[in-house]
Design a protein around this motif. Sequence first.
Motif, PDB file in Angstrom:
ATOM      1  N   GLU A 143      11.357   9.911  -5.667  1.00 41.33           N
ATOM      2  CA  GLU A 143      10.129   9.130  -5.817  1.00 41.33           C
ATOM      3  C   GLU A 143       9.659   9.173  -7.260  1.00 41.33           C
ATOM      4  OE1 GLU A 143       7.098   9.624  -2.909  1.00 41.33           O
ATOM      5  OE2 GLU A 143       8.384   8.691  -1.424  1.00 41.33           O
ATOM      6  N   ARG A 172       0.854  -1.193   0.000  1.00 44.07           N
ATOM      7  CA  ARG A 172       0.000   0.000   0.000  1.00 44.07           C
ATOM      8  C   ARG A 172       0.885   1.237   0.000  1.00 44.07           C
ATOM      9  NH1 ARG A 172      -5.303  -0.626   0.704  1.00 44.07           N
ATOM     10  NH2 ARG A 172      -6.008  -2.612   1.494  1.00 44.07           N
ATOM     11  N   ASP A 173       0.672   2.061  -0.992  1.00 40.34           N
ATOM     12  CA  ASP A 173       1.407   3.310  -1.090  1.00 40.34           C
ATOM     13  C   ASP A 173       0.562   4.261  -1.919  1.00 40.34           C
ATOM     14  OD1 ASP A 173       1.809   2.528  -3.792  1.00 40.34           O
ATOM     15  OD2 ASP A 173       3.641   1.482  -3.235  1.00 40.34           O
ATOM     16  N   ASN A 174       1.090   5.404  -2.223  1.00 35.55           N
ATOM     17  CA  ASN A 174       0.335   6.391  -2.989  1.00 35.55           C
ATOM     18  C   ASN A 174       0.620   6.302  -4.490  1.00 35.55           C
ATOM     19  OD1 ASN A 174       2.910   7.328  -3.106  1.00 35.55           O
ATOM     20  ND2 ASN A 174       2.520   9.253  -2.031  1.00 35.55           N
ATOM     21  N   GLY A 175       1.170   5.187  -4.928  1.00 35.63           N
ATOM     22  CA  GLY A 175       1.496   5.024  -6.347  1.00 35.63           C
ATOM     23  C   GLY A 175       2.896   5.490  -6.702  1.00 35.63           C
ATOM     24  N   PHE A 176       3.621   6.013  -5.717  1.00 40.83           N
ATOM     25  CA  PHE A 176       4.995   6.466  -5.914  1.00 40.83           C
ATOM     26  C   PHE A 176       5.896   5.748  -4.928  1.00 40.83           C
ATOM     27  CE2 PHE A 176       2.556   9.726  -7.876  1.00 40.83           C
ATOM     28  CZ  PHE A 176       3.343  10.224  -8.896  1.00 40.83           C
ATOM     29  N   ARG A 228       7.195  15.676  -7.557  1.00 38.46           N
ATOM     30  CA  ARG A 228       6.129  14.716  -7.825  1.00 38.46           C
ATOM     31  C   ARG A 228       4.831  15.458  -8.068  1.00 38.46           C
ATOM     32  NH1 ARG A 228       5.426  11.218  -2.970  1.00 38.46           N
ATOM     33  NH2 ARG A 228       3.348  12.067  -3.042  1.00 38.46           N
ATOM     34  N   LYS A 249       5.301   3.932  -9.410  1.00 37.47           N
ATOM     35  CA  LYS A 249       5.587   2.521  -9.180  1.00 37.47           C
ATOM     36  C   LYS A 249       5.349   1.704 -10.450  1.00 37.47           C
ATOM     37  CE  LYS A 249       4.066  -0.913  -5.783  1.00 37.47           C
ATOM     38  NZ  LYS A 249       3.131  -1.072  -4.654  1.00 37.47           N
ATOM     39  N   GLY A 253       1.273  16.874  -7.666  1.00 38.09           N
ATOM     40  CA  GLY A 253       0.475  17.107  -6.476  1.00 38.09           C
ATOM     41  C   GLY A 253       1.235  17.693  -5.311  1.00 38.09           C
TER      42      GLY A 253
END
Length: 195
Positions: free
Chosen positions: A75, A32-36, A186, A78, A188
Amino acid sequence: HRDLHSFPTRRSSDLGDIVVSLSDMMRYSLKRDNGFVPLQEELDYVSQYLRIQKLRFGGKFEAEISCGEDAACVEIPKLILQPLVENSILHGFKSLKRVGLLKVYARLEGDHVVLGVEDNGRGMEQEAADALLRDGNPAGAESHHGIGVGNVNRRIGLLYGPSYGLRFRSAAGAGTVCTIRLPLDRPGIKEAERA
């Protein structure tokens, strides 16, 4: 299912290595992560993938991974490098009469990180490389060729804007170089800091 049967008969230690690599890859993909992720984690994932493929193809290619120390913590989205590596192995080294060499690298250039996947495989005409990005398939290729590559290109464009994405340089018989240039900020982050 077919992939399990594509491994030549192996020693139990090789099979143990494959199981460990697969479990590490599964854990990473389900994390689980924020996609990075930090670039080093993405490179570790690619390293596990390469470990499996080198056992599978038994000496058909060699691989090198290099990353500047200053880039390791950057970062990045992913799962953007493995489809490019897979493309090089499955298509670049297909029917190659010599041992292939695959290089995966990352470095900082100003306010960007540059990621690259380079092979000395069969290559393709530049028009086919352009079609791969545009359509997800080079002309005359199998229908599943380039699906992962096309997805990576679209994800990068959605995250960073239309001026970002994959760049291919290739020539038939001379290998292929795929580069990704991403801003260090990144998506956002700046918006969140302003709020």
